[in-house]
Design a protein around this motif. Sequence first.
Motif, mmCIF file in Angstrom:
data_model
loop_
_atom_site.group_PDB
_atom_site.id
_atom_site.type_symbol
_atom_site.label_atom_id
_atom_site.label_comp_id
_atom_site.label_asym_id
_atom_site.label_seq_id
_atom_site.Cartn_x
_atom_site.Cartn_y
_atom_site.Cartn_z
ATOM 1 N N ILE A 2 -5.863 -16.321 55.774
ATOM 2 C CA ILE A 2 -6.349 -15.236 56.625
ATOM 3 C C ILE A 2 -7.545 -14.565 55.962
ATOM 4 C CG2 ILE A 2 -5.786 -12.991 57.632
ATOM 5 C CD1 ILE A 2 -2.916 -13.963 57.935
ATOM 6 N N ARG A 3 -7.433 -14.338 54.656
ATOM 7 C CA ARG A 3 -8.531 -13.693 53.937
ATOM 8 C C ARG A 3 -9.795 -14.545 54.013
ATOM 9 N NH1 ARG A 3 -6.731 -11.219 48.685
ATOM 10 N NH2 ARG A 3 -6.117 -9.637 50.149
ATOM 11 N N SER A 4 -9.634 -15.865 53.960
ATOM 12 C CA SER A 4 -10.783 -16.763 54.072
ATOM 13 C C SER A 4 -11.411 -16.683 55.456
ATOM 14 C CB SER A 4 -10.361 -18.204 53.804
ATOM 15 O OG SER A 4 -9.859 -18.333 52.506
ATOM 16 N N ALA A 5 -10.592 -16.571 56.480
ATOM 17 C CA ALA A 5 -11.111 -16.470 57.845
ATOM 18 C C ALA A 5 -11.879 -15.171 58.044
ATOM 19 C CB ALA A 5 -9.970 -16.560 58.854
ATOM 20 N N LEU A 6 -11.436 -14.102 57.385
ATOM 21 C CA LEU A 6 -12.115 -12.809 57.531
ATOM 22 C C LEU A 6 -13.564 -12.868 57.051
ATOM 23 C CD1 LEU A 6 -9.232 -10.435 56.414
ATOM 24 C CD2 LEU A 6 -10.206 -10.614 58.704
ATOM 25 N N VAL A 7 -13.806 -13.701 56.060
ATOM 26 C CA VAL A 7 -15.163 -13.855 55.538
ATOM 27 C C VAL A 7 -16.091 -14.422 56.612
ATOM 28 C CG1 VAL A 7 -16.562 -15.073 53.826
ATOM 29 C CG2 VAL A 7 -14.340 -14.134 53.177
ATOM 30 N N SER A 38 -3.524 -9.374 56.125
ATOM 31 C CA SER A 38 -4.030 -9.854 54.846
ATOM 32 C C SER A 38 -3.766 -8.838 53.743
ATOM 33 C CB SER A 38 -5.530 -10.138 54.949
ATOM 34 O OG SER A 38 -6.050 -10.499 53.706
ATOM 35 N N ASP A 39 -4.012 -7.581 54.040
ATOM 36 C CA ASP A 39 -3.755 -6.523 53.060
ATOM 37 C C ASP A 39 -2.266 -6.427 52.733
ATOM 38 O OD1 ASP A 39 -6.461 -5.982 53.067
ATOM 39 O OD2 ASP A 39 -6.284 -4.209 54.357
ATOM 40 N N LYS A 40 -1.443 -6.558 53.746
ATOM 41 C CA LYS A 40 0.009 -6.468 53.544
ATOM 42 C C LYS A 40 0.522 -7.623 52.685
ATOM 43 C CE LYS A 40 0.680 -2.984 56.409
ATOM 44 N NZ LYS A 40 0.482 -1.680 55.853
#
Length: 98
Positions: A2-7, A38-40
């Motif tokens: 998910i973090r990669s997708a946010l980029v 992602s933060d959670k």
Amino acid sequence: MIRSALVYKTVFPRLKHKDSHYKNVPTEDDWVLAKEISDKLDVFYQATEEFSGTKYPTANNYLPTVCDIRDAINEWSISTFEQIKLMASYMAHKFDSY
């Protein structure tokens, strides 16, 4: 993941114009939810890093982290996002079974 997708958040709308098979562009609400999730989930990433860093974890090393995870799951159960509440409910059930 998910973090990669946010980029690549800005790339997804462009993909719709380049690829006719790509029809479902995430909405702004989807991105907010993805960021929140992602933060959670970062607490699990930190725990994995900690547990993987030692060959012989003992209770005094991992118990505080396990307690942090439980506290985080409890906090998530009162989230404003319905999906996070549901995720917390499933996680709490699994957590309690162990």
